[in-house]
Structures are given as C-alpha cells and as structure tokens.
Design a protein around this motif. Structure first.
Motif, PDB file in Angstrom:
ATOM      1  N   SER A 105      -0.908  47.412  58.443  1.00  0.00           N
ATOM      2  CA  SER A 105      -2.142  48.202  58.349  1.00  0.00           C
ATOM      3  C   SER A 105      -2.841  48.225  59.696  1.00  0.00           C
ATOM      4  O   SER A 105      -2.578  47.394  60.562  1.00  0.00           O
ATOM      5  CB  SER A 105      -3.087  47.641  57.275  1.00  0.00           C
ATOM      6  N   LEU A 106      -3.737  49.199  59.841  1.00  0.00           N
ATOM      7  CA  LEU A 106      -4.546  49.344  61.053  1.00  0.00           C
ATOM      8  C   LEU A 106      -6.020  49.211  60.687  1.00  0.00           C
ATOM      9  O   LEU A 106      -6.421  49.564  59.569  1.00  0.00           O
ATOM     10  CB  LEU A 106      -4.313  50.712  61.692  1.00  0.00           C
ATOM     11  N   VAL A 107      -6.805  48.726  61.636  1.00  0.00           N
ATOM     12  CA  VAL A 107      -8.253  48.609  61.480  1.00  0.00           C
ATOM     13  C   VAL A 107      -8.905  49.307  62.668  1.00  0.00           C
ATOM     14  O   VAL A 107      -8.503  49.089  63.809  1.00  0.00           O
ATOM     15  CB  VAL A 107      -8.698  47.125  61.443  1.00  0.00           C
ATOM     16  N   LEU A 108      -9.910  50.134  62.388  1.00  0.00           N
ATOM     17  CA  LEU A 108     -10.696  50.789  63.435  1.00  0.00           C
ATOM     18  C   LEU A 108     -12.142  50.330  63.301  1.00  0.00           C
ATOM     19  O   LEU A 108     -12.736  50.451  62.226  1.00  0.00           O
ATOM     20  CB  LEU A 108     -10.624  52.314  63.295  1.00  0.00           C
ATOM     21  N   ILE A 109     -12.687  49.806  64.394  1.00  0.00           N
ATOM     22  CA  ILE A 109     -14.093  49.392  64.433  1.00  0.00           C
ATOM     23  C   ILE A 109     -14.732  50.077  65.629  1.00  0.00           C
ATOM     24  O   ILE A 109     -14.224  49.988  66.750  1.00  0.00           O
ATOM     25  CB  ILE A 109     -14.245  47.861  64.558  1.00  0.00           C
ATOM     26  N   VAL A 110     -15.844  50.770  65.383  1.00  0.00           N
ATOM     27  CA  VAL A 110     -16.589  51.432  66.452  1.00  0.00           C
ATOM     28  C   VAL A 110     -17.956  50.764  66.522  1.00  0.00           C
ATOM     29  O   VAL A 110     -18.694  50.751  65.532  1.00  0.00           O
ATOM     30  CB  VAL A 110     -16.737  52.946  66.186  1.00  0.00           C
ATOM     31  N   TRP A 165     -24.321  47.003  67.564  1.00  0.00           N
ATOM     32  CA  TRP A 165     -24.576  47.899  66.435  1.00  0.00           C
ATOM     33  C   TRP A 165     -23.253  48.513  65.986  1.00  0.00           C
ATOM     34  O   TRP A 165     -22.537  49.106  66.781  1.00  0.00           O
ATOM     35  CB  TRP A 165     -25.566  48.987  66.843  1.00  0.00           C
ATOM     36  N   VAL A 166     -22.940  48.369  64.693  1.00  0.00           N
ATOM     37  CA  VAL A 166     -21.684  48.870  64.142  1.00  0.00           C
ATOM     38  C   VAL A 166     -21.875  50.303  63.650  1.00  0.00           C
ATOM     39  O   VAL A 166     -22.728  50.574  62.806  1.00  0.00           O
ATOM     40  CB  VAL A 166     -21.188  47.966  62.988  1.00  0.00           C
ATOM     41  N   HIS A 167     -21.061  51.217  64.174  1.00  0.00           N
ATOM     42  CA  HIS A 167     -21.158  52.641  63.848  1.00  0.00           C
ATOM     43  C   HIS A 167     -20.151  53.104  62.800  1.00  0.00           C
ATOM     44  O   HIS A 167     -20.422  54.053  62.065  1.00  0.00           O
ATOM     45  CB  HIS A 167     -20.967  53.481  65.117  1.00  0.00           C
ATOM     46  N   TRP A 168     -18.976  52.453  62.751  1.00  0.00           N
ATOM     47  CA  TRP A 168     -17.928  52.940  61.836  1.00  0.00           C
ATOM     48  C   TRP A 168     -16.883  51.861  61.673  1.00  0.00           C
ATOM     49  O   TRP A 168     -16.508  51.191  62.634  1.00  0.00           O
ATOM     50  CB  TRP A 168     -17.300  54.179  62.436  1.00  0.00           C
ATOM     51  N   ILE A 169     -16.400  51.716  60.451  1.00  0.00           N
ATOM     52  CA  ILE A 169     -15.312  50.784  60.150  1.00  0.00           C
ATOM     53  C   ILE A 169     -14.345  51.467  59.191  1.00  0.00           C
ATOM     54  O   ILE A 169     -14.757  51.962  58.138  1.00  0.00           O
ATOM     55  CB  ILE A 169     -15.820  49.490  59.470  1.00  0.00           C
ATOM     56  N   LEU A 170     -13.081  51.485  59.569  1.00  0.00           N
ATOM     57  CA  LEU A 170     -12.010  51.909  58.673  1.00  0.00           C
ATOM     58  C   LEU A 170     -10.970  50.803  58.677  1.00  0.00           C
ATOM     59  O   LEU A 170     -10.597  50.308  59.744  1.00  0.00           O
ATOM     60  CB  LEU A 170     -11.359  53.209  59.154  1.00  0.00           C
ATOM     61  N   TYR A 171     -10.521  50.412  57.507  1.00  0.00           N
ATOM     62  CA  TYR A 171      -9.465  49.399  57.465  1.00  0.00           C
ATOM     63  C   TYR A 171      -8.434  49.770  56.413  1.00  0.00           C
ATOM     64  O   TYR A 171      -8.648  50.660  55.601  1.00  0.00           O
ATOM     65  CB  TYR A 171     -10.029  47.992  57.272  1.00  0.00           C
ATOM     66  N   ASN A 172      -7.293  49.095  56.510  1.00  0.00           N
ATOM     67  CA  ASN A 172      -6.116  49.401  55.685  1.00  0.00           C
ATOM     68  C   ASN A 172      -5.588  50.813  55.956  1.00  0.00           C
ATOM     69  O   ASN A 172      -5.010  51.442  55.075  1.00  0.00           O
ATOM     70  CB  ASN A 172      -6.389  49.188  54.195  1.00  0.00           C
ATOM     71  N   LEU A 173      -5.792  51.290  57.197  1.00  0.00           N
ATOM     72  CA  LEU A 173      -5.180  52.558  57.589  1.00  0.00           C
ATOM     73  C   LEU A 173      -3.660  52.376  57.584  1.00  0.00           C
ATOM     74  O   LEU A 173      -3.157  51.340  58.036  1.00  0.00           O
ATOM     75  CB  LEU A 173      -5.622  52.950  59.000  1.00  0.00           C
ATOM     76  N   PRO A 174      -2.911  53.365  57.093  1.00  0.00           N
ATOM     77  CA  PRO A 174      -1.453  53.242  57.084  1.00  0.00           C
ATOM     78  C   PRO A 174      -0.883  53.136  58.505  1.00  0.00           C
ATOM     79  O   PRO A 174      -1.357  53.826  59.415  1.00  0.00           O
ATOM     80  CB  PRO A 174      -0.989  54.544  56.424  1.00  0.00           C
ATOM     81  N   PRO A 175       0.120  52.291  58.704  1.00  0.00           N
ATOM     82  CA  PRO A 175       0.671  52.087  60.043  1.00  0.00           C
ATOM     83  C   PRO A 175       1.410  53.294  60.613  1.00  0.00           C
ATOM     84  O   PRO A 175       1.590  53.389  61.823  1.00  0.00           O
ATOM     85  CB  PRO A 175       1.623  50.904  59.866  1.00  0.00           C
ATOM     86  N   ASP A 176       1.796  54.241  59.750  1.00  0.00           N
ATOM     87  CA  ASP A 176       2.500  55.424  60.249  1.00  0.00           C
ATOM     88  C   ASP A 176       1.543  56.538  60.669  1.00  0.00           C
ATOM     89  O   ASP A 176       1.967  57.575  61.166  1.00  0.00           O
ATOM     90  CB  ASP A 176       3.510  55.938  59.227  1.00  0.00           C
ATOM     91  N   LEU A 177       0.255  56.312  60.519  1.00  0.00           N
ATOM     92  CA  LEU A 177      -0.757  57.282  60.940  1.00  0.00           C
ATOM     93  C   LEU A 177      -0.834  57.265  62.471  1.00  0.00           C
ATOM     94  O   LEU A 177      -0.795  56.209  63.088  1.00  0.00           O
ATOM     95  CB  LEU A 177      -2.101  56.876  60.334  1.00  0.00           C
ATOM     96  N   SER A 178      -0.955  58.443  63.091  1.00  0.00           N
ATOM     97  CA  SER A 178      -0.995  58.502  64.553  1.00  0.00           C
ATOM     98  C   SER A 178      -2.339  59.000  65.085  1.00  0.00           C
ATOM     99  O   SER A 178      -2.459  59.289  66.271  1.00  0.00           O
ATOM    100  CB  SER A 178       0.135  59.390  65.076  1.00  0.00           C
ATOM    101  N   GLY A 179      -3.333  59.082  64.220  1.00  0.00           N
ATOM    102  CA  GLY A 179      -4.652  59.496  64.673  1.00  0.00           C
ATOM    103  C   GLY A 179      -5.507  60.017  63.544  1.00  0.00           C
ATOM    104  O   GLY A 179      -5.094  60.006  62.373  1.00  0.00           O
ATOM    105  N   LEU A 180      -6.706  60.466  63.912  1.00  0.00           N
ATOM    106  CA  LEU A 180      -7.664  61.021  62.963  1.00  0.00           C
ATOM    107  C   LEU A 180      -8.258  62.285  63.569  1.00  0.00           C
ATOM    108  O   LEU A 180      -8.610  62.297  64.749  1.00  0.00           O
ATOM    109  CB  LEU A 180      -8.794  60.019  62.687  1.00  0.00           C
ATOM    110  N   PRO A 181      -8.405  63.343  62.768  1.00  0.00           N
ATOM    111  CA  PRO A 181      -9.020  64.558  63.296  1.00  0.00           C
ATOM    112  C   PRO A 181     -10.535  64.389  63.420  1.00  0.00           C
ATOM    113  O   PRO A 181     -11.125  63.488  62.823  1.00  0.00           O
ATOM    114  CB  PRO A 181      -8.671  65.600  62.237  1.00  0.00           C
TER     115      PRO A 181
END
Length: 157
Positions: A42-47, A62-78
């Motif tokens: 899994s991937l984790v994104l913290i901004v 200051w925490v702006h965004w958190i995404l976790y358990n992103l699939p490992p085959d994902l190559s980005g976000l629009p």
C-alpha cells in the motif's frame, strides 16, 4: 528505478498554482509517481505545512491531506480527485475533515510537503486515521519514501 513523486502543475520547490489553493478552486493538484518498490502492499500520501502559522516563527505542522491504503499499482492522482481507488481511505486533516484542504497561509510564503510512502502492509483499523495514528502504524513498515515540496503565499500577505 528510484521511487519519485512529481506534479505536472508545479516544480519541486516551485509555487503551487492558485487553483489548488484556498484562493482558487481548492482542489488537489495532479500527482504522478514511479518506481514503487515491487513488494509494496500500500501507499500513503501525507500533505502538510511545517511553517504554520508564520514561516518566520513556525509553531506547528498543519496537515492538509491524508490518503492511505492507496493501491501499489496506482501511478498517480488526477487534479481534484474525488473517486478513490480500491482500498484507499481518506484520513482526518487539521480542519477535522476527510478531504484535501489547499494552501491558505495566514502570513508569508509557506512550504507544502507532498510525502509518499511505500509500505509492506495495509493500514487496518484506522477508519479514518489522523496523521499521528498513521505515522505510528507505518513505523517499521516503510519500504521507501519520496516527496515533492511546493510553496504558496496568499496575495497581499
């Protein structure tokens, strides 16, 4: 291949364009990454912004965004992503919301760190998690990490 994150909207250490801030549409910027380690589960994104509230006298991150358990085959976000992929969970930011909150510094030019981590496991039982909970659950499970930094200063400050 090295694990790297980038944005087609801004260069590393460059200014984040207005649409991705509180003075614009306040939508998340597009992000791209490559080189995810092959054993990633899994991937984790913290901004976050370590310059809050004033870059000359920072007092908190200051925490702006958190995404976790992103699939490992994902190559980005629009840009303005609203549909999350598979197992992805949105964590709680410092506005106590489960969404992206763009740069909105009260004074001065702030830095915004978009940090991406590859983990050897999913982060279970964190629905939804705070940054502290996620970082604690990540401990000992980070295979690799990468980041891109953007900056922003509100007009007139």
């Amino acid at each position: 291949m090295a694990f790297v994150i980038a944005s087609p909207a801004f260069a590393h250490n460059g200014q984040i364009p207005r649409p991705y801030t509180c003075e614009g549409e306040d939508i998340s910027p597009p992000l791209e990454w490559k080189g995810v380690p092959p054993t990633t589960k899994s991937l984790v994104l913290i901004v976050d912004d370590p310059d809050a509230p004033d870059p000359a006298h920072p007092k908190m991150t200051w925490v702006h965004w958190i995404l976790y358990n992103l699939p490992p085959d994902l190559s980005g976000l629009p840009a303005g992503v609203s549909v999350l992929h598979g197992t992805t969970v949105t964590g709680i930011n410092d506005w106590k919301r489960k969404d992206y909150g763009g740069p909105c510094p009260p004074i001065g030019r702030h830095r915004y760190f978009f940090k991406l981590y590859a983990l050897d496991r999913l982060l279970d039982h964190l629905t939804p998690g705070s940054k502290d909970q996620i970082e604690s659950a990540m401990r000992g499970h980070v295979l690799s990490g990468t980041e891109i930094i953007g900056t922003y200063q509100k007009a007139g400050t």
